[in-house]
Design a protein around this motif. Structure first.
Motif, PDB file in Angstrom:
ATOM      1  N   GLY A   1      -7.183 -10.391   6.068  1.00  0.00           N
ATOM      2  CA  GLY A   1      -7.295  -9.283   7.000  1.00  0.00           C
ATOM      3  C   GLY A   1      -6.644  -9.542   8.346  1.00  0.00           C
ATOM      4  O   GLY A   1      -6.452  -8.619   9.136  1.00  0.00           O
ATOM      5  N   TRP A   2      -6.320 -10.796   8.632  1.00  0.00           N
ATOM      6  CA  TRP A   2      -5.652 -11.149   9.892  1.00  0.00           C
ATOM      7  C   TRP A   2      -4.199 -10.687   9.818  1.00  0.00           C
ATOM      8  O   TRP A   2      -3.346 -11.318   9.236  1.00  0.00           O
ATOM      9  N   PHE A   3      -3.920  -9.509  10.371  1.00  0.00           N
ATOM     10  CA  PHE A   3      -2.605  -8.861  10.312  1.00  0.00           C
ATOM     11  C   PHE A   3      -2.143  -8.683   8.864  1.00  0.00           C
ATOM     12  O   PHE A   3      -0.963  -8.845   8.540  1.00  0.00           O
ATOM     13  N   GLY A   4      -3.076  -8.332   8.006  1.00  0.00           N
ATOM     14  CA  GLY A   4      -2.763  -8.051   6.610  1.00  0.00           C
ATOM     15  C   GLY A   4      -3.356  -9.075   5.667  1.00  0.00           C
ATOM     16  O   GLY A   4      -4.035 -10.017   6.071  1.00  0.00           O
ATOM     17  N   TRP A   5      -3.081  -8.845   4.384  1.00  0.00           N
ATOM     18  CA  TRP A   5      -3.481  -9.801   3.345  1.00  0.00           C
ATOM     19  C   TRP A   5      -2.226 -10.494   2.838  1.00  0.00           C
ATOM     20  O   TRP A   5      -1.270  -9.857   2.392  1.00  0.00           O
ATOM     21  N   TYR A   6      -2.208 -11.805   2.917  1.00  0.00           N
ATOM     22  CA  TYR A   6      -1.084 -12.579   2.402  1.00  0.00           C
ATOM     23  C   TYR A   6      -1.578 -13.976   2.040  1.00  0.00           C
ATOM     24  O   TYR A   6      -2.472 -14.532   2.677  1.00  0.00           O
ATOM     25  N   GLY A   7      -1.021 -14.510   0.971  1.00  0.00           N
ATOM     26  CA  GLY A   7      -1.436 -15.813   0.486  1.00  0.00           C
ATOM     27  C   GLY A   7      -1.872 -15.753  -0.967  1.00  0.00           C
ATOM     28  O   GLY A   7      -1.674 -14.747  -1.656  1.00  0.00           O
ATOM     29  N   TRP A   8      -2.468 -16.837  -1.429  1.00  0.00           N
ATOM     30  CA  TRP A   8      -2.899 -16.938  -2.822  1.00  0.00           C
ATOM     31  C   TRP A   8      -4.294 -16.364  -3.018  1.00  0.00           C
ATOM     32  O   TRP A   8      -5.215 -16.708  -2.284  1.00  0.00           O
ATOM     33  N   PHE A   9      -4.427 -15.506  -4.024  1.00  0.00           N
ATOM     34  CA  PHE A   9      -5.714 -14.910  -4.379  1.00  0.00           C
ATOM     35  C   PHE A   9      -5.895 -15.031  -5.894  1.00  0.00           C
ATOM     36  O   PHE A   9      -4.952 -15.317  -6.632  1.00  0.00           O
ATOM     37  N   LYS A  10      -7.121 -14.789  -6.337  1.00  0.00           N
ATOM     38  CA  LYS A  10      -7.414 -14.863  -7.770  1.00  0.00           C
ATOM     39  C   LYS A  10      -8.438 -13.807  -8.147  1.00  0.00           C
ATOM     40  O   LYS A  10      -9.414 -13.589  -7.439  1.00  0.00           O
ATOM     41  N   GLU A  11      -8.186 -13.135  -9.265  1.00  0.00           N
ATOM     42  CA  GLU A  11      -9.122 -12.144  -9.806  1.00  0.00           C
ATOM     43  C   GLU A  11      -9.345 -12.412 -11.292  1.00  0.00           C
ATOM     44  O   GLU A  11      -8.495 -13.015 -11.960  1.00  0.00           O
TER      45      GLU A  11
ATOM     46  N   VAL B   1      19.393   1.222  -1.205  1.00  0.00           N
ATOM     47  CA  VAL B   1      18.258   0.516  -0.622  1.00  0.00           C
ATOM     48  C   VAL B   1      17.137   1.489  -0.288  1.00  0.00           C
ATOM     49  O   VAL B   1      17.370   2.569   0.233  1.00  0.00           O
ATOM     50  N   MET B   2      15.919   1.095  -0.604  1.00  0.00           N
ATOM     51  CA  MET B   2      14.728   1.821  -0.183  1.00  0.00           C
ATOM     52  C   MET B   2      13.861   0.870   0.625  1.00  0.00           C
ATOM     53  O   MET B   2      13.657  -0.279   0.222  1.00  0.00           O
ATOM     54  N   LYS B   3      13.369   1.312   1.742  1.00  0.00           N
ATOM     55  CA  LYS B   3      12.532   0.471   2.593  1.00  0.00           C
ATOM     56  C   LYS B   3      11.289   1.241   2.999  1.00  0.00           C
ATOM     57  O   LYS B   3      11.376   2.369   3.474  1.00  0.00           O
ATOM     58  N   LYS B   4      10.125   0.623   2.772  1.00  0.00           N
ATOM     59  CA  LYS B   4       8.851   1.242   3.107  1.00  0.00           C
ATOM     60  C   LYS B   4       8.020   0.289   3.969  1.00  0.00           C
ATOM     61  O   LYS B   4       7.930  -0.904   3.693  1.00  0.00           O
ATOM     62  N   GLN B   5       7.430   0.846   4.991  1.00  0.00           N
ATOM     63  CA  GLN B   5       6.638   0.052   5.923  1.00  0.00           C
ATOM     64  C   GLN B   5       5.312  -0.370   5.303  1.00  0.00           C
ATOM     65  O   GLN B   5       4.703   0.363   4.522  1.00  0.00           O
ATOM     66  N   VAL B   6       4.861  -1.573   5.655  1.00  0.00           N
ATOM     67  CA  VAL B   6       3.523  -2.030   5.281  1.00  0.00           C
ATOM     68  C   VAL B   6       2.544  -1.527   6.335  1.00  0.00           C
ATOM     69  O   VAL B   6       2.665  -1.876   7.513  1.00  0.00           O
ATOM     70  N   VAL B   7       1.603  -0.701   5.913  1.00  0.00           N
ATOM     71  CA  VAL B   7       0.636  -0.095   6.839  1.00  0.00           C
ATOM     72  C   VAL B   7      -0.675  -0.876   6.779  1.00  0.00           C
ATOM     73  O   VAL B   7      -1.243  -1.068   5.707  1.00  0.00           O
ATOM     74  N   LEU B   8      -1.147  -1.330   7.939  1.00  0.00           N
ATOM     75  CA  LEU B   8      -2.408  -2.070   8.008  1.00  0.00           C
ATOM     76  C   LEU B   8      -3.592  -1.112   7.991  1.00  0.00           C
ATOM     77  O   LEU B   8      -3.556  -0.044   8.598  1.00  0.00           O
ATOM     78  N   SER B   9      -4.638  -1.511   7.305  1.00  0.00           N
ATOM     79  CA  SER B   9      -5.864  -0.716   7.258  1.00  0.00           C
ATOM     80  C   SER B   9      -6.629  -0.838   8.574  1.00  0.00           C
ATOM     81  O   SER B   9      -6.351  -1.719   9.399  1.00  0.00           O
TER      82      SER B   9
ATOM     83  N   TYR C   1       0.965  -9.705  -0.586  1.00  0.00           N
ATOM     84  CA  TYR C   1       1.618  -9.256   0.643  1.00  0.00           C
ATOM     85  C   TYR C   1       1.288  -7.776   0.804  1.00  0.00           C
ATOM     86  O   TYR C   1       2.009  -6.915   0.288  1.00  0.00           O
ATOM     87  N   TYR C   2       0.221  -7.426   1.490  1.00  0.00           N
ATOM     88  CA  TYR C   2      -0.092  -6.011   1.688  1.00  0.00           C
ATOM     89  C   TYR C   2      -0.989  -5.815   2.916  1.00  0.00           C
ATOM     90  O   TYR C   2      -1.541  -6.775   3.463  1.00  0.00           O
ATOM     91  N   GLY C   3      -1.101  -4.558   3.332  1.00  0.00           N
ATOM     92  CA  GLY C   3      -1.911  -4.248   4.501  1.00  0.00           C
ATOM     93  C   GLY C   3      -3.063  -3.315   4.214  1.00  0.00           C
ATOM     94  O   GLY C   3      -3.970  -3.166   5.020  1.00  0.00           O
ATOM     95  N   LYS C   4      -3.013  -2.670   3.046  1.00  0.00           N
ATOM     96  CA  LYS C   4      -4.053  -1.721   2.657  1.00  0.00           C
ATOM     97  C   LYS C   4      -4.186  -1.740   1.139  1.00  0.00           C
ATOM     98  O   LYS C   4      -3.202  -1.651   0.414  1.00  0.00           O
ATOM     99  N   ALA C   5      -5.444  -1.864   0.654  1.00  0.00           N
ATOM    100  CA  ALA C   5      -5.681  -2.015  -0.782  1.00  0.00           C
ATOM    101  C   ALA C   5      -5.164  -0.821  -1.585  1.00  0.00           C
ATOM    102  O   ALA C   5      -4.668  -0.982  -2.707  1.00  0.00           O
ATOM    103  N   SER C   6      -5.251   0.378  -1.046  1.00  0.00           N
ATOM    104  CA  SER C   6      -4.838   1.580  -1.780  1.00  0.00           C
ATOM    105  C   SER C   6      -3.329   1.679  -1.954  1.00  0.00           C
ATOM    106  O   SER C   6      -2.842   2.508  -2.736  1.00  0.00           O
ATOM    107  N   ASP C   7      -2.564   0.853  -1.240  1.00  0.00           N
ATOM    108  CA  ASP C   7      -1.097   0.896  -1.314  1.00  0.00           C
ATOM    109  C   ASP C   7      -0.517  -0.151  -2.261  1.00  0.00           C
ATOM    110  O   ASP C   7       0.700  -0.325  -2.308  1.00  0.00           O
ATOM    111  N   CYS C   8      -1.353  -0.844  -3.007  1.00  0.00           N
ATOM    112  CA  CYS C   8      -0.900  -2.024  -3.746  1.00  0.00           C
ATOM    113  C   CYS C   8      -0.277  -1.714  -5.107  1.00  0.00           C
ATOM    114  O   CYS C   8      -0.680  -0.787  -5.791  1.00  0.00           O
ATOM    115  N   PHE C   9       0.679  -2.559  -5.481  1.00  0.00           N
ATOM    116  CA  PHE C   9       1.252  -2.537  -6.820  1.00  0.00           C
ATOM    117  C   PHE C   9       1.532  -3.978  -7.254  1.00  0.00           C
ATOM    118  O   PHE C   9       1.776  -4.861  -6.428  1.00  0.00           O
TER     119      PHE C   9
END
Length: 218
Positions: A162-172, A58-66, A181-189
């Motif tokens: 931005g309210w305690f992170g980004w979560y939900g449906w988005f479109k690009e 198991v690997m576990k990494k914290q979600v860091v908020l910007s 499900y993320y807290g900082k754009a630079s940490d995304c995959f």
């Protein structure tokens, strides 16, 4: 069944085992609860020749908020509390107070249901750990994963921006529709599923998490 963990420097090792006569494996949900607080990768090792080993890496990494998330969250919370306190002080305003209180409760329940706390990986699934429930994505359903920060052109369909992170449906334009499900754009995959669904996840040390997932998929 026994659970043993050791600390060696900054690395932690968790060994889960059961007797040779037993055929009952530890439940994955129980395993995640046991080691949810641990932040390192687990490397299982045999205990002795007379015991079977349950290999759960198991690997576990914290979600860091910007900083933006913290500012938006703090200001929004202060505003909500201020409006509610103001409504309480108004005479003959019980209906409005109850209505506002109900909206606030629903808002915070929604946040607790979807706000990402950490991302973890085990032998069977990729997990988004949220306050009230763990969202698990089976590894057999994942087609590929890669680093992919969101763009400024992302459109929010339904969710938090931005309210305690980004979560939900988005479109690009390039990625199409995805669930975030993320807290900082630079940490995304980006996680692509075989059925065409997409998840944009983010956590600390994202390249390390991506590499671990890719190894599991091989």
């Amino acid at each position: 069944m026994g659970v043993v963990y050791m600390r060696a420097g900054e690395k932690k090792k968790l060994m889960v085992y059961f007797s040779f006569a037993s055929h009952k494996y530890i439940d994955l949900v129980q395993f995640r609860c046991i080691c949810l607080w641990l932040n390192q990768t687990y490397f299982p090792q045999p205990i002795d020749k007379n015991r079977k080993m349950l290999y759960l890496c198991v690997m576990k990494k914290q979600v860091v908020l910007s900083s933006y998330c913290w500012i938006i969250s703090a200001l929004s919370t202060a505003l909500i509390c201020g409006v509610f306190i103001y409504a309480l002080k108004q005479p003959d305003n019980e209906w409005a107070v109850w209505s506002l209180g109900g909206v606030i409760v629903i808002l915070f329940l929604f946040t607790l249901c979807f706000m990402p706390l950490s991302i973890s990986l085990d032998n069977e699934s990729l997990n988004i750990n949220r306050p009230l429930k763990i969202k698990s994505i089976p590894l057999i359903d994942i087609s590929d994963v890669r680093m992919c920060p969101p763009t400024m052109g992302a459109i929010r369909i339904c969710g938090s921006g931005g309210w305690f992170g980004w979560y939900g449906w988005f479109k690009e334009k390039d990625l199409g529709k995805y669930f975030a499900y993320y807290g900082k754009a630079s940490d995304c995959f980006l996680v692509n599923l075989k059925d065409g669904s997409k998840y944009l996840l983010g956590c600390k040390d994202a390249p390390e998490m991506v590499a671990a997932i890719q190894r599991k998929l091989k």
